[in-house]
Design a protein around this motif. Structure first.
Motif, PDB file in Angstrom:
ATOM      1  N   GLN A   3       0.829  -1.193   0.000  1.00 35.81           N
ATOM      2  CA  GLN A   3       0.000   0.000   0.000  1.00 35.81           C
ATOM      3  C   GLN A   3       0.865   1.245   0.000  1.00 35.81           C
ATOM      4  O   GLN A   3       0.595   2.208  -0.729  1.00 35.81           O
ATOM      5  CB  GLN A   3      -0.909  -0.018   1.228  1.00 35.81           C
ATOM      6  CG  GLN A   3      -1.816   1.202   1.368  1.00 35.81           C
ATOM      7  CD  GLN A   3      -2.912   1.227   0.337  1.00 35.81           C
ATOM      8  OE1 GLN A   3      -3.075   0.265  -0.404  1.00 35.81           O
ATOM      9  NE2 GLN A   3      -3.635   2.323   0.276  1.00 35.81           N
ATOM     10  N   ALA A   4       1.941   1.280   0.815  1.00 31.59           N
ATOM     11  CA  ALA A   4       2.820   2.433   0.876  1.00 31.59           C
ATOM     12  C   ALA A   4       3.495   2.656  -0.477  1.00 31.59           C
ATOM     13  O   ALA A   4       3.621   3.796  -0.939  1.00 31.59           O
ATOM     14  CB  ALA A   4       3.862   2.232   1.966  1.00 31.59           C
ATOM     15  N   ARG A   5       3.947   1.586  -1.106  1.00 32.97           N
ATOM     16  CA  ARG A   5       4.590   1.697  -2.411  1.00 32.97           C
ATOM     17  C   ARG A   5       3.627   2.254  -3.459  1.00 32.97           C
ATOM     18  O   ARG A   5       3.986   3.115  -4.262  1.00 32.97           O
ATOM     19  CB  ARG A   5       5.097   0.308  -2.833  1.00 32.97           C
ATOM     20  CG  ARG A   5       5.711   0.253  -4.203  1.00 32.97           C
ATOM     21  CD  ARG A   5       6.965   1.097  -4.283  1.00 32.97           C
ATOM     22  NE  ARG A   5       7.559   1.033  -5.602  1.00 32.97           N
ATOM     23  CZ  ARG A   5       8.307   1.995  -6.125  1.00 32.97           C
ATOM     24  NH1 ARG A   5       8.528   3.105  -5.433  1.00 32.97           N
ATOM     25  NH2 ARG A   5       8.819   1.871  -7.323  1.00 32.97           N
ATOM     26  N   TYR A   6       2.410   1.780  -3.437  1.00 33.02           N
ATOM     27  CA  TYR A   6       1.387   2.239  -4.378  1.00 33.02           C
ATOM     28  C   TYR A   6       1.141   3.733  -4.209  1.00 33.02           C
ATOM     29  O   TYR A   6       1.074   4.488  -5.187  1.00 33.02           O
ATOM     30  CB  TYR A   6       0.116   1.407  -4.154  1.00 33.02           C
ATOM     31  CG  TYR A   6      -1.197   2.125  -4.286  1.00 33.02           C
ATOM     32  CD1 TYR A   6      -1.691   2.524  -5.521  1.00 33.02           C
ATOM     33  CD2 TYR A   6      -1.961   2.388  -3.146  1.00 33.02           C
ATOM     34  CE1 TYR A   6      -2.913   3.176  -5.625  1.00 33.02           C
ATOM     35  CE2 TYR A   6      -3.172   3.033  -3.245  1.00 33.02           C
ATOM     36  CZ  TYR A   6      -3.651   3.434  -4.479  1.00 33.02           C
ATOM     37  OH  TYR A   6      -4.841   4.072  -4.582  1.00 33.02           O
ATOM     38  N   HIS A  31      -0.363  -0.489 -18.376  1.00 38.38           N
ATOM     39  CA  HIS A  31      -0.503  -1.007 -17.012  1.00 38.38           C
ATOM     40  C   HIS A  31       0.542  -2.075 -16.729  1.00 38.38           C
ATOM     41  O   HIS A  31       1.123  -2.112 -15.636  1.00 38.38           O
ATOM     42  CB  HIS A  31      -1.913  -1.575 -16.818  1.00 38.38           C
ATOM     43  CG  HIS A  31      -2.986  -0.530 -16.847  1.00 38.38           C
ATOM     44  ND1 HIS A  31      -4.086  -0.566 -16.019  1.00 38.38           N
ATOM     45  CD2 HIS A  31      -3.144   0.592 -17.605  1.00 38.38           C
ATOM     46  CE1 HIS A  31      -4.865   0.478 -16.264  1.00 38.38           C
ATOM     47  NE2 HIS A  31      -4.307   1.183 -17.234  1.00 38.38           N
ATOM     48  N   ARG A  32       0.789  -2.929 -17.710  1.00 35.85           N
ATOM     49  CA  ARG A  32       1.772  -4.009 -17.508  1.00 35.85           C
ATOM     50  C   ARG A  32       3.181  -3.448 -17.358  1.00 35.85           C
ATOM     51  O   ARG A  32       3.967  -3.894 -16.512  1.00 35.85           O
ATOM     52  CB  ARG A  32       1.724  -5.003 -18.673  1.00 35.85           C
ATOM     53  CG  ARG A  32       0.455  -5.848 -18.680  1.00 35.85           C
ATOM     54  CD  ARG A  32       0.531  -6.967 -19.717  1.00 35.85           C
ATOM     55  NE  ARG A  32      -0.679  -7.750 -19.731  1.00 35.85           N
ATOM     56  CZ  ARG A  32      -0.954  -8.725 -18.874  1.00 35.85           C
ATOM     57  NH1 ARG A  32      -0.069  -9.035 -17.936  1.00 35.85           N
ATOM     58  NH2 ARG A  32      -2.093  -9.381 -18.945  1.00 35.85           N
ATOM     59  N   ALA A  41       1.861  -5.321  -8.494  1.00 33.15           N
ATOM     60  CA  ALA A  41       0.939  -6.247  -9.137  1.00 33.15           C
ATOM     61  C   ALA A  41       0.163  -5.483 -10.210  1.00 33.15           C
ATOM     62  O   ALA A  41      -0.022  -4.267 -10.118  1.00 33.15           O
ATOM     63  CB  ALA A  41      -0.010  -6.844  -8.109  1.00 33.15           C
ATOM     64  N   LEU A  42      -0.286  -6.209 -11.232  1.00 33.77           N
ATOM     65  CA  LEU A  42      -1.011  -5.565 -12.329  1.00 33.77           C
ATOM     66  C   LEU A  42      -2.248  -4.834 -11.812  1.00 33.77           C
ATOM     67  O   LEU A  42      -2.536  -3.711 -12.240  1.00 33.77           O
ATOM     68  CB  LEU A  42      -1.408  -6.611 -13.378  1.00 33.77           C
ATOM     69  CG  LEU A  42      -2.178  -6.087 -14.593  1.00 33.77           C
ATOM     70  CD1 LEU A  42      -1.369  -5.048 -15.345  1.00 33.77           C
ATOM     71  CD2 LEU A  42      -2.547  -7.256 -15.528  1.00 33.77           C
ATOM     72  N   VAL A  48      -3.285   2.627  -9.545  1.00 32.88           N
ATOM     73  CA  VAL A  48      -2.518   3.875  -9.628  1.00 32.88           C
ATOM     74  C   VAL A  48      -3.154   4.811 -10.649  1.00 32.88           C
ATOM     75  O   VAL A  48      -3.415   5.988 -10.379  1.00 32.88           O
ATOM     76  CB  VAL A  48      -1.046   3.592 -10.000  1.00 32.88           C
ATOM     77  CG1 VAL A  48      -0.326   4.900 -10.359  1.00 32.88           C
ATOM     78  CG2 VAL A  48      -0.320   2.891  -8.864  1.00 32.88           C
ATOM     79  N   TYR A  49      -3.417   4.279 -11.830  1.00 33.20           N
ATOM     80  CA  TYR A  49      -3.996   5.116 -12.888  1.00 33.20           C
ATOM     81  C   TYR A  49      -5.426   5.520 -12.555  1.00 33.20           C
ATOM     82  O   TYR A  49      -5.864   6.623 -12.892  1.00 33.20           O
ATOM     83  CB  TYR A  49      -3.949   4.373 -14.223  1.00 33.20           C
ATOM     84  CG  TYR A  49      -2.576   4.354 -14.853  1.00 33.20           C
ATOM     85  CD1 TYR A  49      -1.575   5.235 -14.452  1.00 33.20           C
ATOM     86  CD2 TYR A  49      -2.269   3.447 -15.860  1.00 33.20           C
ATOM     87  CE1 TYR A  49      -0.325   5.220 -15.031  1.00 33.20           C
ATOM     88  CE2 TYR A  49      -1.010   3.415 -16.453  1.00 33.20           C
ATOM     89  CZ  TYR A  49      -0.040   4.305 -16.032  1.00 33.20           C
ATOM     90  OH  TYR A  49       1.206   4.292 -16.606  1.00 33.20           O
TER      91      TYR A  49
END
Length: 448
Positions: A3-6, A31-32, A41-42, A48-49
């Motif tokens: 979650q933090a990375r995202y 996305h990939r 993860a995909l 994110v987008y």
């Protein structure tokens, strides 16, 4: 940890976009590719987008990718009521057509009302749907366009938008499915959002929605109504053929649909096919007004209602405005009686034709979708062009236009701009259209 990375990725992209390090129009990684480069993860990359899109920083386009938006352009630019246009702005985003001398007409009408008649009556509450003689005056006016309705079927409202609002309030409920064109009037989109209606876009088939697609939709979903503009569609300017109207009515009757017929611009089309309300009066609510044909400040509209729906619509009028202001209605009906409305409509039809001819000369080979007597032009943009870039470039030149976003009811928003031709005098319109042609040529010199 994931979650933090995202969140870090979202924040980094947002900061780069806002700082201009990722300029508008930048195509972002797939996305990939994003997932691979950021170790996500995909599904997380897609998130994110999605979050950047919710922030108004990017837009995803099916088959094309994800792009950085023009963030300096207000979100929903061109959406009615979303933003005011500055006094020094050339407004090609909204139509309020007016003719020289209309102010004098108003002055004369006010003098006439002041010098005679029962002024006390105009200060009192009116019947919710209007006084009988006023409703009869509108009915006579509608007969000229092929809609023969009794005065008892006519309800006076505070403009066509109010007519649409009471129709939604009285005859639809939250969660109802309403079929609409893939590009449609933004005001109805706002009503649908406010009343929690589900709009389902119908693909076009020539000049109007595809009746077969509507039939197929009704077999899959429980559709309650269809909202349509058969005579002078906004923004595409098409006029539905007589045969298409009969086919649409047949589908509506087969599936028990309510038809909401928006005729705000119908006065601009001469010899149009009969309104849907004349073909299926028992299931059609016909809505129009005098904002475009007379003046936007004259907030008088009218609804022609099926007998079974009239009482519910009158209750909605009572709940919202109680009645149309007596003075406004008196002016409108006086102008109906003395032929002023008919003269204004005829003059505006000629005015719209002249503005379309001017647009055709100046825009040249740029692809246009329009009606020869309408007050708007739809410009589909080239494959590599972005509507927000065009709109922002014009905004810097103090020219306001609409993108397709306010009109789109499907998830796929086309890159196009809509030009309203009826709000500025001809010399300013000429120079503004010339700049539109220049901007499109500068962004895509081969897209004409």
């Amino acid at each position: 940890m994931v979650q933090a990375r995202y969140k870090q990725v979202v924040d980094r992209f947002a900061a780069d976009i806002r700082a201009g390090r990722m300029p508008p129009g930048t195509r972002l990684p797939t996305h990939r590719r994003l997932a691979a480069s950021e170790g996500l993860a995909l599904m997380t990359a897609s998130r994110v987008y999605a979050e950047l899109g919710a922030m108004g920083l990017v837009s995803g386009e099916t088959g094309r990718g994800t792009f950085v938006r023009e963030t300096a352009l207000p979100r929903g630019h061109g959406l009615i009521g979303q933003q005011a246009v500055a006094a020094d702005m050339v407004d090609l985003s909204f139509n309020y057509p007016s003719l020289p001398g209309q102010a004098e007409l108003l002055r004369a009408s006010l003098r006439e009302i002041a010098s005679g008649g029962d002024l006390e009556a105009l200060l009192r509450y009116q019947p919710h749907g209007g006084r009988p003689h006023e409703r009869a005056a509108v009915a006579r006016h509608l007969a000229a366009s092929g809609l023969n309705a009794a005065g008892e079927q006519v309800l006076l409202v505070d403009g066509a938008q109010h007519g649409l609002a009471i129709t939604v309030m009285a005859l639809l409920q939250a969660g109802d499915v309403v079929a609409v064109d893939a590009l449609s009037y933004p005001g109805f989109k706002l009503l649908a959002e406010a009343h929690r209606l589900e709009l389902v876009a119908l693909p076009p088939a020539g000049q109007g929605p595809d009746p077969d697609a509507l039939d197929a939709l009704c077999k899959r979903r429980k559709v309650k109504a269809i909202y349509t503009m058969p005579t002078l569609h906004n923004p595409l300017g098409w006029v539905m053929s007589a045969s298409r109207r009969h086919d649409l009515v047949a589908v509506a009757r087969r599936h028990g649909l309510l038809i909401i017929e928006d005729a705000a611009y119908a006065f601009l089309v001469e010899n149009a096919p009969a309104p849907l309300a004349s073909l299926a009066p028992e299931i059609t609510v016909y809505v129009s007004g005098f904002s475009k044909s007379v003046a936007t400040g004259l907030r008088v509209g009218f609804v022609v209602a099926p007998t079974a729906s009239k009482a519910r619509l009158e209750r909605a009028i009572r709940a919202t405005t109680w009645n149309t202001p007596g003075l406004m209605t008196a002016i409108a009906c006086g102008w109906l009686a003395d032929g002023t409305v008919a003269r204004l409509e005829a003059t505006k039809r000629q005015d719209a034709r002249e503005r379309q001819q001017l647009a055709a000369r100046i825009l040249g080979k740029i692809k246009r979708v329009c009606h020869p007597a309408s007050y708007f032009v739809w410009l589909p943009l080239g494959e590599d062009m972005r509507a927000d870039q065009v709109a922002m470039a014009l905004l810097r030149d103090r020219i306001s236009v609409s993108t397709a976003e306010p009109y789109a009811t499907s998830t796929q928003v086309p890159h196009a701009i809509r030009l309203a031709l009826g709000s500025v005098e001809m010399p300013r319109l000429r120079s503004a259209l010339a700049r539109v042609a220049e901007v499109i040529g500068e962004i895509d010199p081969y897209g004409k």
